[in-house]
Design an enzyme around this catalytic site. Structure first.
Site, PDB file in Angstrom:
ATOM      1  N   GLU A   1      -2.283   8.184  -4.129  1.00  0.00           N
ATOM      2  CA  GLU A   1      -2.506   7.870  -5.741  1.00  0.00           C
ATOM      3  C   GLU A   1      -4.367   7.938  -5.956  1.00  0.00           C
ATOM      4  O   GLU A   1      -4.843   8.123  -4.974  1.00  0.00           O
ATOM      5  CB  GLU A   1      -2.145   6.188  -5.639  1.00  0.00           C
ATOM      6  CG  GLU A   1      -2.811   5.391  -4.967  1.00  0.00           C
ATOM      7  CD  GLU A   1      -2.299   4.102  -4.867  1.00  0.00           C
ATOM      8  OE1 GLU A   1      -3.512   3.131  -5.192  1.00  0.00           O
ATOM      9  OE2 GLU A   1      -1.459   3.611  -5.045  1.00  0.00           O
TER      10      GLU A   1
ATOM     11  N   HIS B   1      -0.707   0.594  -9.644  1.00  0.00           N
ATOM     12  CA  HIS B   1      -1.419  -0.308  -8.749  1.00  0.00           C
ATOM     13  C   HIS B   1      -2.214  -1.277  -9.439  1.00  0.00           C
ATOM     14  O   HIS B   1      -3.460  -1.364  -9.344  1.00  0.00           O
ATOM     15  CB  HIS B   1      -2.361   0.511  -7.881  1.00  0.00           C
ATOM     16  CG  HIS B   1      -2.892  -0.098  -6.567  1.00  0.00           C
ATOM     17  ND1 HIS B   1      -3.387   0.882  -5.590  1.00  0.00           N
ATOM     18  CD2 HIS B   1      -2.961  -1.472  -6.263  1.00  0.00           C
ATOM     19  CE1 HIS B   1      -3.562  -0.020  -4.421  1.00  0.00           C
ATOM     20  NE2 HIS B   1      -3.592  -1.362  -5.003  1.00  0.00           N
TER      21      HIS B   1
ATOM     22  N   ARG C   1       0.814  -1.155  -0.243  1.00  0.00           N
ATOM     23  CA  ARG C   1      -0.015   0.019   0.016  1.00  0.00           C
ATOM     24  C   ARG C   1       0.979   1.387  -0.004  1.00  0.00           C
ATOM     25  O   ARG C   1       2.012   1.421   0.644  1.00  0.00           O
ATOM     26  CB  ARG C   1      -0.938   0.036   1.149  1.00  0.00           C
ATOM     27  CG  ARG C   1      -1.916  -0.892   1.255  1.00  0.00           C
ATOM     28  CD  ARG C   1      -3.212  -0.302   0.384  1.00  0.00           C
ATOM     29  NE  ARG C   1      -4.211  -0.972   0.055  1.00  0.00           N
ATOM     30  CZ  ARG C   1      -4.623  -1.921  -0.702  1.00  0.00           C
ATOM     31  NH1 ARG C   1      -3.581  -2.198  -1.604  1.00  0.00           N
ATOM     32  NH2 ARG C   1      -5.646  -2.776  -0.801  1.00  0.00           N
TER      33      ARG C   1
END
Length: 345
Positions: free
Chosen positions: A269, A287, A240
């Site tokens: 993000e 991601h 993360r």
């Protein structure tokens, strides 16, 4: 015709998987990907009995305050830092995730980033595409050998273990640090040795981060930790954003205090810190560690299973397989409106 409870799906997924809900639910699936603000989420959640959401949807007390019908929020991710689980529990709303089905694809992507960062593939491809390749220099584009290096893993859950198992093919010793030590049999299977965090940072040639984001793990890798790592080391984060202090990492990469990084996740993000964008020794992906067709279909299926189970349907009826807060089921909720009979027109 009897009214059915309704499920809101916050993004387009896989129609044939979602169709499994239609026997028991009215399904409302968003047709486009978009980021919803608090007001939009409040309206959506207040109108449905179940919700299948992704990491873009940040759901806490404010978002569910008026959601008197809502029984479950099924997260399309293994991580759930977008959900305030305590607030959902207090409201009597179950929360679930998609643990286990994405372990292997995320581990594969961690290795893709590790290998790509070690061999400078991102910068080399940009250089080639820019038309800079006129001849091959013997000492051009020198990278780091992976085989035989020490692989360090911070966070040795199922994904971390999948990362570790792949190290055997590269002849790499594996060390790890975790909140608690794994059983001896699991360590043996992963060919991994438990060390404290300081030794992990000091000894790892390649450090892969695979731990959840919590208040305790935020900036688990910051300036102080980066200073303990080898200048020739490579850092990989598929966990993360927020576990790494991106500003401190960019400084270490820019100043040569760390050789390279492979990052799939970022603080804030989809915004990426401009200092990272400017670095040729940072290999970046948006991601996408779980982004394979098979895995994303499986994630959708698990979310569907959790919703079905909470309402007493399917093979897990009454027992959602990935429930994060079973105590929520004991919190009284306003009953659903009784089914309304309608004539067939």
């Amino acid at each position: 015709m009897t009214d059915k409870p309704s499920v809101w799906v916050s993004r387009p997924t896989f129609p044939d998987v979602i169709a499994r809900l239609q026997l028991h639910f009215r399904v409302v699936e968003e047709s486009v990907e978009r980021t919803l603000g608090t007001a939009d989420l409040v309206a959506k959640l207040a109108s449905h009995d179940a919700a299948i959401v992704g990491m873009k949807e940040r759901i806490g007390a404010a978002e569910v305050a008026g959601a008197k019908r809502l029984r479950i929020v099924a997260n399309l991710a293994v991580g759930y830092d977008n959900l305030d689980v305590a607030a959902l529990t207090a409201a009597g709303i179950a929360a679930s995730n998609t643990a286990d089905v994405l372990n292997e694809s995320v581990a594969d992507h961690a290795w893709a980033l590790l290998l790509g960062a070690a061999r400078r593939l991102g910068a080399a491809e940009r250089w080639l595409r820019a038309g800079q390749w006129h001849a091959t220099e013997f000492k051009g584009w020198l990278g780091t050998d992976v085989r035989g290096g020490t692989l360090g893993i911070l966070g040795m859950g199922r994904i971390g273990q999948a990362v570790a198992r792949r190290a055997s093919g590269f002849g790499m010793p594996v060390i790890y640090h975790n909140r608690s030590r794994l059983p001896e049999a699991t360590e043996h299977e992963c060919h991994a040795r438990y060390v404290d965090k300081a030794e992990l940072l000091r000894e790892a040639d390649f450090l892969v981060l695979v731990l959840p984001l919590t208040p305790d793990t935020r900036h688990a890798i910051g300036a102080a930790e980066l200073a303990q790592m080898k200048p020739a080391a490579v850092l990989v984060n598929v966990a993360r954003g927020g576990i790494v202090d991106d500003v401190a990492l960019a400084a270490a990469l820019r100043e040569g205090r760390l050789a390279a990084a492979g990052l799939d996740v970022f603080e804030g993000e989809p915004r990426v810190h401009p200092d990272l964008l400017a670095l040729d020794n940072a290999l970046l992906s948006p991601h996408i560690a779980s982004a394979t067709t098979g895995t994303r279909r499986a994630m959708t299926a698990v979310a569907v299973d959790n919703v079905l189970a909470l309402f007493g349907h399917g093979p897990h009826a009454g027992h959602p397989p990935n429930l994060l807060n079973p105590e929520a089921l004991a919190v009284a909720r306003a009953p659903l409106s009784p089914p309304r009979q309608e004539s067939i027109r």
